[in-house]
Design an enzyme around this catalytic site. Sequence first.
Site, PDB file in Angstrom:
ATOM      1  N   HIS A 146       6.348   6.054  10.831  1.00 11.55           N
ATOM      2  CA  HIS A 146       7.622   5.384  10.513  1.00 11.55           C
ATOM      3  C   HIS A 146       8.786   6.352  10.353  1.00 11.55           C
ATOM      4  CE1 HIS A 146       6.554   1.242  10.207  1.00 11.55           C
ATOM      5  NE2 HIS A 146       5.776   1.357   9.160  1.00 11.55           N
TER       6      HIS A 146
ATOM      7  N   GLU B 151       6.452  -1.900  12.948  1.00 15.68           N
ATOM      8  CA  GLU B 151       5.124  -2.045  12.331  1.00 15.68           C
ATOM      9  C   GLU B 151       4.007  -1.989  13.374  1.00 15.68           C
ATOM     10  OE1 GLU B 151       4.755  -1.483   9.454  1.00 15.68           O
ATOM     11  OE2 GLU B 151       6.679  -1.943   8.532  1.00 15.68           O
TER      12      GLU B 151
ATOM     13  N   HIS C 101       0.204   6.069   9.196  1.00 13.57           N
ATOM     14  CA  HIS C 101       1.118   4.940   9.396  1.00 13.57           C
ATOM     15  C   HIS C 101       2.523   5.275   8.873  1.00 13.57           C
ATOM     16  CE1 HIS C 101       1.854   0.435   9.381  1.00 13.57           C
ATOM     17  NE2 HIS C 101       2.844   0.866   8.601  1.00 13.57           N
ATOM     18  N   GLU C 102       2.590   5.718   7.628  1.00 12.00           N
ATOM     19  CA  GLU C 102       3.906   5.962   7.030  1.00 12.00           C
ATOM     20  C   GLU C 102       4.618   7.126   7.717  1.00 12.00           C
ATOM     21  OE1 GLU C 102       4.820   3.566   5.303  1.00 12.00           O
ATOM     22  OE2 GLU C 102       2.813   2.768   4.966  1.00 12.00           O
TER      23      GLU C 102
ATOM     24  N   ALA D  20       0.846  -1.191   0.000  1.00  7.86           N
ATOM     25  CA  ALA D  20       0.000   0.000   0.000  1.00  7.86           C
ATOM     26  C   ALA D  20       0.883   1.242   0.000  1.00  7.86           C
ATOM     27  CB  ALA D  20      -0.913  -0.006   1.210  1.00  7.86           C
ATOM     28  N   ALA D  21       1.967   1.157   0.768  1.00  8.40           N
ATOM     29  CA  ALA D  21       2.873   2.299   0.851  1.00  8.40           C
ATOM     30  C   ALA D  21       4.183   1.871   1.491  1.00  8.40           C
ATOM     31  CB  ALA D  21       2.239   3.414   1.671  1.00  8.40           C
ATOM     32  N   MET D  22       5.199   2.722   1.327  1.00  9.87           N
ATOM     33  CA  MET D  22       6.496   2.440   1.942  1.00  9.87           C
ATOM     34  C   MET D  22       7.089   3.737   2.470  1.00  9.87           C
ATOM     35  SD  MET D  22       8.951   0.470   2.804  1.00  9.87           S
ATOM     36  CE  MET D  22      10.446   1.096   3.578  1.00  9.87           C
ATOM     37  N   GLU D  23       7.590   3.643   3.717  1.00  7.36           N
ATOM     38  CA  GLU D  23       7.929   4.838   4.486  1.00  7.36           C
ATOM     39  C   GLU D  23       9.307   5.423   4.211  1.00  7.36           C
ATOM     40  OE1 GLU D  23       7.572   1.717   5.817  1.00  7.36           O
ATOM     41  OE2 GLU D  23       9.196   1.260   7.207  1.00  7.36           O
ATOM     42  N   ASN D  24       9.878   5.239   3.021  1.00  6.14           N
ATOM     43  CA  ASN D  24      11.225   5.765   2.791  1.00  6.14           C
ATOM     44  C   ASN D  24      11.376   7.157   3.400  1.00  6.14           C
ATOM     45  OD1 ASN D  24      11.588   3.499   1.024  1.00  6.14           O
ATOM     46  ND2 ASN D  24      10.409   4.653  -0.471  1.00  6.14           N
TER      47      ASN D  24
HETATM   48 ZN    ZN Z   1       4.675  -0.023   8.145  1.00  7.40          ZN
END
Ligand code: ZN
Length: 1036
Positions: free
Chosen positions: A456, A475, A452-453, A416-420
């Site tokens: 992170h 997480e 959420h992201e 869904a997404a990535m927290e770079n």
């Molecule tokens: Zn996550």
Amino acid sequence: MALEEKREKRPPVTPMMIEEEAALRNGSRGLPPGPWAEAAGPRPRTTERHIAVHKRLVLGFAVSILALLAVTMIAVLLSVRFEECGAAADGPPRAGGNGSLSGVARQPPGAGQPLGRPEEEARGGEAAEEEEEEEEEEWQRRRELPPWARPRLPRHLRPLHYNLMLSAFMENFTFSGEVNVQLEVRNASRYIVLHAHRMHIEAVRVAEDKLAGGVRVARTFFYPQTQVFVVVLNRSLEVQRSYNLKIIYNALIENELLGFFRSSYVLHGERRFLGVTQFSPTHARKAFPCFDEPIYKATFKISIRHQATYLSLSNMPVETSVFEEDGWVTDHFSQTPLMSTYYLAWAVCNFTYRETVTKSGVVVRLYARPDAIRRGSGDYALNITRRLIEFYEDYFKVPYSLPKLDLLAVPKHPYAAMENWGLSVFVEQRILLDPSISSILYLLDVTMVIVHELCHQWFGDLVTPVWWEDVWLKEGFAHYFEFIGTDYLYPGWNMEKQRFLTDVLHEVMLLDGLASSHPVSQEVQQASDIDRVFDWIAYKKGAALIRMLASFMGHSVFQMGLQDYLTIHKYGNAARNDLWNTLSKALKRVGKSVNIQEVMDQWTLQMGYPVITILGNETTDNIIVISQERFVYDSDTKPKDPARGDSSYLWQIPLTIAVGNTSHISSEAIIWVSNKSEHHRIPALEEASWLLGNINQTGYFRVNYDIRNWKLLINQLTRNHEVISVSNRAGLIDDAFNLARAGYLPQNIPLEIMRYLSEEKDFLPWHAASRALYPLDKLLDRTENYNIFNEYILRQVASMYLKLGWPTNNLNKSLVQASYQHEELRREVIMLACSFGNKHCHQQAATLISDWISSNRNRIPLNVRDIVYCTGVSLMDEDVWEFIWMKFHSTTAVSEKKILLEALTCSDDRNLLNRLLNLSLNSEVVLDQDAIDVIIHVARNPHGRDLAWKFFREKWKILNARYGEALFMNSKLVSGVTEFLNTEGELRELKNFIKSYEGGAAVSFSRAVETVEANVRWQRLYKEELFQWLRKSLTQ
Ligand SMILES: [Zn+2]
């Protein structure tokens, strides 16, 4: 990283892909022609690989003969002293300066024996191989694995800084890179072992300090089993010296969604491409050689060269851009702080953006395709991001660490997404939002993924778990904060107190109540295990345990503890014990003493959870007996670890308890339960008082009572339910349904509890009931007497349905915050009414659909569209199905497309369901990630369950090839298709199927068998009991 929508990682081979790869081999800009260009296509597919290997053999033979002739002539003419042989002497030097810059072997296609370049085979390839063998034998004699064969990187080196220069060739989807890694030596060694996978390494050089000159490279090789690249030196690197490792390499911009990959979108009829990265958990090694474990934090300085028609992005802002005359530009990004490789990121695209700035001066931009930006589809996300950064900075008392944060909306992404850090990537459906056609549920999804992201950026990016076994540390926190952060944005929604229960706690207790579950901290050995740890146990159980912890510590002490934890460990790594220690200290400061590590180890290292049973002792006044045991759905299943029976599971449980009577509930007291069984004195326990455990359901366990107490609670709910909190009303419902399903409680208790719902005006208890009824409904929906059950539920729903009525068309209204609870309640009740066959509900749905068809204007209220579509398809004739099918094709709104597709699975026409199943595997018609939902939804339909199950078995090979690598997808599919099978015959089919297929998804299948066994057992033991009670109840 957010999982909800983990997308396919391994698309099937299509003719187009073969074309693309063939085009790659025909030489390309920026790549020297000849054999090198061919080598630029690593990992060709099977047929091409054979051709490539064959070509290479022929070429190799020719080159060998030429080389032999040349060497003989040179040897005769000159007296040459061969100082060294092997790779160091191979290939033309690429750059000036000291040290040996060596041409080296390419990454073997796939795995197995390294295939050297032809000229290498001619020159000393055999010698190198012999040397390698000797070395391996030496390690064997020492009874040690060689450093490259160990599951973790050897600890003797540490990267301090990376300089990474990339050139992205978007016209042929390749890129070249030069990485310079500054290394610190902790123990002397001749080996440099670092991760590198699916790339061609062209040259390697090792230099000591910057001035002292080079260290000769003896040879280099890939070791595919551990995805590492090994540089063997002629002498040892010395302790406390610093060295520079330079590697020049090339690779593909992948078509699979890992590493540096490509995707595309259509703008004004023209296909446009973009390249973006996904490195978590172990794919940075596919984009550049690096020490790809979270513990190796280093600073990074990245430069990206690309055509000026594109722009490039990375974690940090661009410092300078250097334009070349030929239309190329190089962006030099600022140096990052210390960080791990998995949240490094870059992108090359031609998106546009909108921008905002936080109070503290952080520049936030949302990048998306130009048409979406123009429509303002990113504005909602941009606006809440600014507010959320301010929220987190205030909550954690640690400022956001980078000067900017870019949010990038991409058409395709594996998650869904990535927290770079500083460049978080979202799949479009989880960040773009058009308020005029979005339901509250969709808005909630978008909001929570962003919350959420952003969490992170602190939990994960700033402070990183030491190793993947504790992935829940990041997480679990990010998932927990989804609710805290959404409460900040929408204070009236009470997410943490309410929706957390149904969406997280109740949800994960279903999964964790299986004997085949696993602890939240999971041992991780192989790289291939790492993907496996990103599952609902890590996310949801992690979040539920954190919430329990916050609750027994007190929220303000917990918050202080987190502030300390982030401050102490920022820019570093932390393990769970670091968190426990910091939190224990925070507790001590306020005069409380709890050994948090001792308590939490039991919850994180043991799988499952307890059921507490509270028995009022009738002989001695005011004494109650509290016992604990591990909760399992199927008590017949053997524990996963046979050495340790279920009876040895013990937890230290912070049980909150209160006493109530008709109009009053006492304040809660906390009892720490740590034995199998304990006696406790409860003051003020009168004849008619009831006991309630787990106040507000903050604990991660279930509570059972003696029947007398259950009856008193039911009585209380019926007479005046508001004495018991909303969360506990939902909790009682969920506990009762699940305790009955597992056989801890008579079947009538949950159905009796439901009766009070006709007076329940809060959303949460309805939602809990609806969710708990769902599996029960699936257990019964193909039985002869289903209509008795159906009738009972309809009676419970009828009066509230009448009271609430239908929403009006709210197309022109903005999403009103205050009405959230009310709208969600109405939606829930309409869903129950329509799915259990309320006549008015059916008529209303049919009228709305007919109006849409005749007027071609969709006036169906947004919040109930999915219910109306599904009801219409199931009730009305084939024309409606065709109409929805047509709309599915023509709509461009992503949220709408999804619910139209799901509605098609609601038909009771088996021919249509079969047609849909067969179409679902056609990627042109149904997106790969959506095909899974089609199959699962057909399996939920009682008319389609056997069709989906049959289809799944017949197509398993195709499905497994398509989703096999994306473990999350595969387990979702396996459980979705099998979870409602409940006959002896289906159980046999499942077991036979597992026997006959080879490998893959073993964990999912053992879970599936356990679930179906529990279903069959329930049918055998309890079904009749339930029907008897229902019959009696309906005639009363
Ligand atoms: Zn996550």
